[in-house]
Design a protein around this motif. Structure first.
Motif, PDB file in Angstrom:
ATOM      1  N   THR A   1     -12.379 -50.190  58.826  1.00 26.22           N
ATOM      2  CA  THR A   1     -13.297 -51.172  59.483  1.00 26.22           C
ATOM      3  C   THR A   1     -12.833 -52.623  59.315  1.00 26.22           C
ATOM      4  O   THR A   1     -13.343 -53.487  59.798  1.00 26.22           O
ATOM      5  N   ASP A   2     -11.564 -52.897  58.520  1.00 25.76           N
ATOM      6  CA  ASP A   2     -11.123 -53.862  58.347  1.00 25.76           C
ATOM      7  C   ASP A   2     -10.333 -54.487  59.546  1.00 25.76           C
ATOM      8  O   ASP A   2      -8.961 -54.005  59.643  1.00 25.76           O
ATOM      9  N   VAL A   3     -10.799 -55.323  60.371  1.00 25.37           N
ATOM     10  CA  VAL A   3     -10.068 -55.885  61.535  1.00 25.37           C
ATOM     11  C   VAL A   3      -9.087 -56.915  61.220  1.00 25.37           C
ATOM     12  O   VAL A   3      -8.018 -57.293  62.053  1.00 25.37           O
ATOM     13  N   ARG A   4      -8.791 -57.167  59.997  1.00 25.14           N
ATOM     14  CA  ARG A   4      -7.582 -58.039  59.570  1.00 25.14           C
ATOM     15  C   ARG A   4      -6.361 -56.934  59.521  1.00 25.14           C
ATOM     16  O   ARG A   4      -5.056 -57.536  59.455  1.00 25.14           O
ATOM     17  N   GLU A   5      -6.409 -55.700  59.562  1.00 22.74           N
ATOM     18  CA  GLU A   5      -5.406 -54.722  59.259  1.00 22.74           C
ATOM     19  C   GLU A   5      -4.924 -54.391  60.893  1.00 22.74           C
ATOM     20  O   GLU A   5      -5.588 -53.932  61.554  1.00 22.74           O
ATOM     21  N   PRO A   6      -3.535 -54.659  60.915  1.00 23.54           N
ATOM     22  CA  PRO A   6      -2.939 -54.247  62.266  1.00 23.54           C
ATOM     23  C   PRO A   6      -3.278 -52.977  62.835  1.00 23.54           C
ATOM     24  O   PRO A   6      -3.568 -52.689  64.213  1.00 23.54           O
ATOM     25  N   LEU A   7      -3.219 -51.939  61.771  1.00 20.16           N
ATOM     26  CA  LEU A   7      -3.388 -50.640  62.121  1.00 20.16           C
ATOM     27  C   LEU A   7      -4.771 -50.140  62.773  1.00 20.16           C
ATOM     28  O   LEU A   7      -5.075 -49.611  63.554  1.00 20.16           O
ATOM     29  N   THR A   8      -5.808 -50.887  62.219  1.00 19.47           N
ATOM     30  CA  THR A   8      -7.281 -50.650  62.468  1.00 19.47           C
ATOM     31  C   THR A   8      -7.395 -51.371  63.918  1.00 19.47           C
ATOM     32  O   THR A   8      -8.127 -50.848  64.731  1.00 19.47           O
ATOM     33  N   VAL A   9      -6.811 -52.621  64.186  1.00 20.04           N
ATOM     34  CA  VAL A   9      -7.000 -53.284  65.300  1.00 20.04           C
ATOM     35  C   VAL A   9      -6.269 -52.316  66.417  1.00 20.04           C
ATOM     36  O   VAL A   9      -6.775 -52.406  67.583  1.00 20.04           O
ATOM     37  N   ALA A  10      -5.121 -51.787  66.125  1.00 15.78           N
ATOM     38  CA  ALA A  10      -4.348 -50.552  67.087  1.00 15.78           C
ATOM     39  C   ALA A  10      -5.283 -49.735  67.511  1.00 15.78           C
ATOM     40  O   ALA A  10      -5.332 -49.406  68.777  1.00 15.78           O
ATOM     41  N   PHE A  11      -6.053 -48.859  66.556  1.00 17.65           N
ATOM     42  CA  PHE A  11      -6.668 -47.895  66.873  1.00 17.65           C
ATOM     43  C   PHE A  11      -7.799 -48.139  67.569  1.00 17.65           C
ATOM     44  O   PHE A  11      -8.206 -47.703  68.423  1.00 17.65           O
ATOM     45  N   LEU A  12      -8.416 -49.371  67.263  1.00 16.98           N
ATOM     46  CA  LEU A  12      -9.814 -49.898  68.201  1.00 16.98           C
ATOM     47  C   LEU A  12      -9.387 -50.208  69.502  1.00 16.98           C
ATOM     48  O   LEU A  12     -10.184 -49.816  70.447  1.00 16.98           O
ATOM     49  N   ARG A  13      -7.990 -50.938  69.657  1.00 14.30           N
ATOM     50  CA  ARG A  13      -7.841 -51.293  71.019  1.00 14.30           C
ATOM     51  C   ARG A  13      -7.147 -49.870  71.916  1.00 14.30           C
ATOM     52  O   ARG A  13      -7.713 -49.920  72.973  1.00 14.30           O
ATOM     53  N   ALA A  14      -6.888 -48.885  71.031  1.00 17.52           N
ATOM     54  CA  ALA A  14      -6.410 -47.519  72.046  1.00 17.52           C
ATOM     55  C   ALA A  14      -7.890 -47.045  72.382  1.00 17.52           C
ATOM     56  O   ALA A  14      -7.747 -46.254  73.239  1.00 17.52           O
ATOM     57  N   LYS A  15      -8.758 -47.106  71.401  1.00 15.66           N
ATOM     58  CA  LYS A  15     -10.395 -46.427  71.697  1.00 15.66           C
ATOM     59  C   LYS A  15     -10.820 -47.011  72.908  1.00 15.66           C
ATOM     60  O   LYS A  15     -11.287 -46.388  73.720  1.00 15.66           O
ATOM     61  N   ARG A  16     -10.786 -48.492  72.727  1.00 17.28           N
ATOM     62  CA  ARG A  16     -11.415 -49.129  74.124  1.00 17.28           C
ATOM     63  C   ARG A  16     -10.568 -48.759  75.418  1.00 17.28           C
ATOM     64  O   ARG A  16     -11.354 -48.477  76.515  1.00 17.28           O
ATOM     65  N   GLU A  17      -9.371 -48.491  75.203  1.00 19.58           N
ATOM     66  CA  GLU A  17      -8.619 -48.116  76.549  1.00 19.58           C
ATOM     67  C   GLU A  17      -9.056 -46.645  76.982  1.00 19.58           C
ATOM     68  O   GLU A  17      -9.243 -46.515  78.151  1.00 19.58           O
ATOM     69  N   ALA A  18      -9.121 -45.771  75.937  1.00 20.36           N
ATOM     70  CA  ALA A  18      -9.406 -44.316  76.543  1.00 20.36           C
ATOM     71  C   ALA A  18     -10.709 -44.341  76.831  1.00 20.36           C
ATOM     72  O   ALA A  18     -11.076 -43.724  77.899  1.00 20.36           O
ATOM     73  N   ASP A  19     -11.783 -45.247  76.452  1.00 21.61           N
ATOM     74  CA  ASP A  19     -12.996 -45.041  76.628  1.00 21.61           C
ATOM     75  C   ASP A  19     -13.449 -45.702  78.347  1.00 21.61           C
ATOM     76  O   ASP A  19     -13.970 -45.254  78.994  1.00 21.61           O
ATOM     77  N   GLY A  20     -12.424 -46.539  78.554  1.00 20.57           N
ATOM     78  CA  GLY A  20     -12.200 -47.296  79.553  1.00 20.57           C
ATOM     79  C   GLY A  20     -12.026 -46.560  80.973  1.00 20.57           C
ATOM     80  O   GLY A  20     -12.235 -46.559  82.099  1.00 20.57           O
TER      81      GLY A  20
END
Length: 228
Positions: A92-111
Motif C-alpha cells: 500500500t506504499d504509493v512511494r514505491e514504484p512497483l506499487t504504483v505500477a501494479f495499481l496503474r495496471a489494475k486501473r487499466e484492466a478495470d477500465g
C-alpha cells in the motif's frame, strides 16, 4: 396447313437439334438450381460458423473476466486484511514504484473490463483486455515478490516494534472473547501505533471497523474510529 406439313416433312432433321437444345436447356436449369442450392447450403454453414464464433468469443470473455476476478481477489486479500498489510507494507506504499505500477495496471484492466460478455464483440477489444489483465497479473506478482522480500526491513527497530504491537492489538480488537471496552481500547491504540508508518486504504479501514464494530460502544459513531 399442307404447306406446314410439307415444311416439316422437308425439315424433319431439325427435330434432332431441337431435342438437343431442349436437353441442353433442361440441363442448364438443373445446374442453375443445383448452384442456388449450393449457395444456400454455404450461406447456412457460414451463418452457423458465425454463431459458433460468437459463442466461442463469449466463452473467452467469461474466462478472461474470471481470471481478472482472481487477480483482484489476490489484491483484496491485502487491502481487506490489515494484519497482512502490516506484514507486507509495500503493498500500500504509493512511494514505491512497483506499487504504483501494479495499481496503474489494475486501473487499466478495470477500465477495459466489459459489463457483460456481449459488450466485448470486437476481437481487438478482447485482445486489448487480455493484454491489460496479463499486465495486471505480472505487475501484482512482481510487487508481491518484492513485498515478501523486504517485508518491514525499511523500518527502523522502534518502528518495527510499533508494527508488532499494532498487530497484537488488532488481534485483541477482533477477539469476540474480549470485552467491548478492551476491544475499543485495543483498536484505538493500534491506530495510533500505525499512524505515520502505514497508510491504510479506505477499504482496509472499513473492513477493520466491520470486524471490530460489534464490540465497540453502541454510542460511538464510525467516524470516531477513522482518525485516531
Amino acid at each position: 396447313m399442307e404447306s406446314l406439313f410439307e415444311f416439316l416433312d422437308d425439315k424433319w432433321w431439325l427435330v434432332f437439334p431441337a431435342i438437343a437444345f431442349a436437353g441442353h436447356w433442361t440441363n442448364s436449369l438443373r445446374k442453375a438450381g443445383e448452384r442456388r442450392h449450393q449457395r444456400k447450403v454455404e450461406l447456412y454453414k457460414l451463418k452457423n460458423q458465425s454463431h459458433e464464433l460468437d459463442r466461442a468469443s463469449a466463452t473467452d470473455v467469461e474466462a478472461l473476466v474470471a481470471t481478472h476476478d482472481s487477480i483482484n481477489k489476490r489484491w483484496l486479500d491485502y487491502e481487506l486484511d490489515v494484519g497482512k498489510l502490516i506484514d507486507f507494507p509495500l503493498m500500500t506504499d504509493v512511494r514505491e514504484p512497483l506499487t504504483v505500477a501494479f495499481l496503474r495496471a489494475k486501473r487499466e484492466a478495470d477500465g477495459q473490463r466489459p459489463d457483460s460478455p456481449a459488450d466485448m464483440a470486437s476481437p481487438s477489444r478482447l485482445e486489448a483486455y487480455r493484454k491489460a489483465v496479463d499486465s495486471f497479473a505480472v505487475a501484482l506478482e512482481v510487487a508481491e515478490r518484492e513485498a515478501r522480500r523486504i517485508r518491514d526491513s525499511k523500518f527502523t527497530g522502534p518502528e518495527r516494534e510499533r508494527l508488532a504491537t499494532a498487530r497484537q492489538l488488532l488481534r485483541i480488537a477482533g477477539d469476540h472473547a474480549a470485552t467491548p471496552a478492551e476491544r475499543q481500547a485495543a483498536y484505538k491504540r493500534a491506530r495510533r501505533e500505525l499512524d505515520g508508518l502505514i497508510v491504510l486504504p479506505d477499504a482496509t479501514v472499513a473492513a477493520l471497523e466491520g470486524q471490530v464494530a460489534p464490540g465497540l460502544d453502541a454510542g460511538r459513531e464510525p467516524s470516531d474510529f477513522r482518525h485516531h
